[in-house]
Design a protein around this motif. Structure first.
Motif, PDB file in Angstrom:
ATOM      1  N   LEU A   8      20.154 -25.748  15.615  1.00  0.00           N
ATOM      2  CA  LEU A   8      18.945 -24.636  15.635  1.00  0.00           C
ATOM      3  C   LEU A   8      17.572 -25.552  15.894  1.00  0.00           C
ATOM      4  N   PRO A   9      16.540 -24.805  16.462  1.00  0.00           N
ATOM      5  CA  PRO A   9      15.258 -25.607  16.327  1.00  0.00           C
ATOM      6  C   PRO A   9      14.772 -25.460  14.839  1.00  0.00           C
ATOM      7  N   PRO A  10      13.767 -26.308  14.634  1.00  0.00           N
ATOM      8  CA  PRO A  10      13.139 -26.234  13.272  1.00  0.00           C
ATOM      9  C   PRO A  10      12.668 -24.835  12.806  1.00  0.00           C
ATOM     10  N   GLN A  53      14.358 -20.909   8.663  1.00  0.00           N
ATOM     11  CA  GLN A  53      14.961 -19.426   8.305  1.00  0.00           C
ATOM     12  C   GLN A  53      16.147 -19.276   7.757  1.00  0.00           C
ATOM     13  N   LEU A  54      16.968 -20.016   8.305  1.00  0.00           N
ATOM     14  CA  LEU A  54      18.343 -20.135   8.112  1.00  0.00           C
ATOM     15  C   LEU A  54      18.669 -20.669   6.553  1.00  0.00           C
ATOM     16  N   ILE A  55      18.059 -21.860   6.300  1.00  0.00           N
ATOM     17  CA  ILE A  55      18.279 -22.519   5.113  1.00  0.00           C
ATOM     18  C   ILE A  55      17.439 -21.519   4.062  1.00  0.00           C
ATOM     19  N   ALA A  56      16.320 -20.799   4.211  1.00  0.00           N
ATOM     20  CA  ALA A  56      15.741 -19.950   3.122  1.00  0.00           C
ATOM     21  C   ALA A  56      16.840 -19.157   2.872  1.00  0.00           C
ATOM     22  N   ARG A  57      17.574 -18.293   3.885  1.00  0.00           N
ATOM     23  CA  ARG A  57      18.402 -17.226   3.603  1.00  0.00           C
ATOM     24  C   ARG A  57      19.610 -17.873   2.869  1.00  0.00           C
ATOM     25  N   ILE A  58      20.044 -18.947   3.217  1.00  0.00           N
ATOM     26  CA  ILE A  58      21.446 -19.464   2.548  1.00  0.00           C
ATOM     27  C   ILE A  58      20.972 -19.825   1.122  1.00  0.00           C
ATOM     28  N   LEU A  59      19.744 -20.403   0.782  1.00  0.00           N
ATOM     29  CA  LEU A  59      19.236 -20.647  -0.524  1.00  0.00           C
ATOM     30  C   LEU A  59      18.976 -19.465  -1.193  1.00  0.00           C
ATOM     31  N   ASP A  60      18.494 -18.365  -0.600  1.00  0.00           N
ATOM     32  CA  ASP A  60      18.251 -17.190  -1.565  1.00  0.00           C
ATOM     33  C   ASP A  60      19.059 -17.270  -2.886  1.00  0.00           C
ATOM     34  N   ASP A  67      19.417 -14.420  -4.756  1.00  0.00           N
ATOM     35  CA  ASP A  67      19.987 -13.145  -5.029  1.00  0.00           C
ATOM     36  C   ASP A  67      20.963 -12.778  -3.785  1.00  0.00           C
ATOM     37  N   ALA A  68      20.602 -13.336  -2.659  1.00  0.00           N
ATOM     38  CA  ALA A  68      21.429 -12.593  -1.493  1.00  0.00           C
ATOM     39  C   ALA A  68      21.814 -13.699  -0.497  1.00  0.00           C
ATOM     40  N   GLY A  69      21.584 -15.031  -1.045  1.00  0.00           N
ATOM     41  CA  GLY A  69      22.195 -16.255  -0.235  1.00  0.00           C
ATOM     42  C   GLY A  69      23.614 -16.689  -0.618  1.00  0.00           C
ATOM     43  N   VAL A  70      24.095 -17.447   0.279  1.00  0.00           N
ATOM     44  CA  VAL A  70      25.174 -18.160   0.183  1.00  0.00           C
ATOM     45  C   VAL A  70      25.176 -19.103  -1.245  1.00  0.00           C
ATOM     46  N   LEU A  71      24.312 -19.808  -1.367  1.00  0.00           N
ATOM     47  CA  LEU A  71      24.342 -20.496  -2.717  1.00  0.00           C
ATOM     48  C   LEU A  71      24.273 -19.684  -4.001  1.00  0.00           C
ATOM     49  N   GLY A  72      23.713 -18.582  -4.000  1.00  0.00           N
ATOM     50  CA  GLY A  72      23.658 -17.506  -5.092  1.00  0.00           C
ATOM     51  C   GLY A  72      25.101 -16.841  -5.377  1.00  0.00           C
ATOM     52  N   GLY A  73      25.741 -16.823  -4.140  1.00  0.00           N
ATOM     53  CA  GLY A  73      27.164 -16.212  -4.060  1.00  0.00           C
ATOM     54  C   GLY A  73      28.237 -17.203  -4.633  1.00  0.00           C
ATOM     55  N   LEU A 120      17.610 -22.517  -9.202  1.00  0.00           N
ATOM     56  CA  LEU A 120      16.293 -22.485  -9.429  1.00  0.00           C
ATOM     57  C   LEU A 120      15.410 -23.442  -9.154  1.00  0.00           C
ATOM     58  N   ASP A 121      15.813 -24.613  -8.979  1.00  0.00           N
ATOM     59  CA  ASP A 121      15.027 -25.752  -8.475  1.00  0.00           C
ATOM     60  C   ASP A 121      14.547 -25.516  -6.981  1.00  0.00           C
ATOM     61  N   LEU A 122      15.561 -24.961  -6.043  1.00  0.00           N
ATOM     62  CA  LEU A 122      15.435 -24.697  -4.780  1.00  0.00           C
ATOM     63  C   LEU A 122      14.941 -23.388  -4.227  1.00  0.00           C
ATOM     64  N   ASP A 123      14.765 -22.384  -5.343  1.00  0.00           N
ATOM     65  CA  ASP A 123      13.968 -21.498  -5.214  1.00  0.00           C
ATOM     66  C   ASP A 123      12.565 -21.577  -5.227  1.00  0.00           C
ATOM     67  N   GLU A 124      12.225 -22.784  -5.906  1.00  0.00           N
ATOM     68  CA  GLU A 124      10.538 -23.193  -5.583  1.00  0.00           C
ATOM     69  C   GLU A 124      10.200 -23.308  -4.144  1.00  0.00           C
ATOM     70  N   HIS A 125      10.806 -23.358  -3.396  1.00  0.00           N
ATOM     71  CA  HIS A 125      10.694 -23.880  -2.058  1.00  0.00           C
ATOM     72  C   HIS A 125      10.771 -23.025  -1.084  1.00  0.00           C
ATOM     73  N   GLN A 126      11.159 -21.892  -1.474  1.00  0.00           N
ATOM     74  CA  GLN A 126      11.279 -20.705  -0.541  1.00  0.00           C
ATOM     75  C   GLN A 126      10.366 -20.290   0.207  1.00  0.00           C
ATOM     76  N   ASP A 127       8.897 -20.383  -0.322  1.00  0.00           N
ATOM     77  CA  ASP A 127       7.949 -19.973   0.469  1.00  0.00           C
ATOM     78  C   ASP A 127       7.724 -21.199   1.447  1.00  0.00           C
ATOM     79  N   SER A 128       7.666 -22.285   1.343  1.00  0.00           N
ATOM     80  CA  SER A 128       7.672 -23.381   2.078  1.00  0.00           C
ATOM     81  C   SER A 128       8.473 -23.277   3.382  1.00  0.00           C
ATOM     82  N   LEU A 129       9.846 -22.957   3.161  1.00  0.00           N
ATOM     83  CA  LEU A 129      10.796 -22.692   4.288  1.00  0.00           C
ATOM     84  C   LEU A 129      10.447 -21.479   5.081  1.00  0.00           C
ATOM     85  N   ARG A 130       9.929 -20.624   4.418  1.00  0.00           N
ATOM     86  CA  ARG A 130       9.746 -19.210   5.086  1.00  0.00           C
ATOM     87  C   ARG A 130       8.491 -19.304   6.197  1.00  0.00           C
ATOM     88  N   GLN A 131       7.618 -20.205   5.586  1.00  0.00           N
ATOM     89  CA  GLN A 131       6.378 -20.631   6.401  1.00  0.00           C
ATOM     90  C   GLN A 131       6.692 -21.374   7.617  1.00  0.00           C
TER      91      GLN A 131
END
Length: 127
Positions: free
Chosen positions: A29-31, A36-43, A45-51, A92-103
């Motif tokens: 994927l392009p950056p 976006q995909l990494i942010a979704r995976i790391l979510d 509550d609803a991401g792969v890592l949470g699951g 929890l550590d990765l959740d801190e970076h959700q905003d950066s990934l979304r940006q």
């Protein structure tokens, strides 16, 4: 009409296969889309890592019950419990970076007039 429940082992195999497909897609994927995909995976509550974290926690509860009955060695429960806590901490550590990934994911895929300056990578560890 409800669908018959899939065999749990087949379901685990299918999820593993699909995770491999997701990994292949991510690598191509392009950056902005990758972010976006990494942010979704790391979510958490609803991401792969949470699951996966929830799945390991559920496995730990099962292992505790079986260890209390003498059917599993206590070390199995302890290892799954430790893995559950570690995954939770990572989430929890990765959740801190959700905003950066979304940006990054919200930026257009065209190149900007002035590319951002690369930042030196600093290795730091919190625990």
């Amino acid at each position: 009409m409800s669908h018959p429940a899939p065999c749990p082992v087949d379901l685990a195999d299918d999820i593993t296969r699909r995770l491999g497909q997701l990994t292949d897609h991510l690598s191509q994927l392009p950056p902005p889309q990758a972010a976006q995909l990494i942010a979704r995976i790391l979510d958490p509550d609803a991401g792969v890592l949470g699951g996966i974290t929830h799945l390991v926690t559920t496995g730990s509860v099962f292992a505790r019950d079986q260890a209390e009955r003498g059917l599993l060695p206590p070390e199995v429960w302890l290892a799954l419990g430790r893995a559950s806590y570690e995954l939770h901490d990572l989430t929890l550590d990765l959740d801190e970076h959700q905003d950066s990934l979304r940006q990054v994911g919200a930026q257009p895929s065209t190149t900007a007039a002035k590319a951002p300056a690369p930042a030196p990578l600093v290795v730091r560890r919190r625990r």
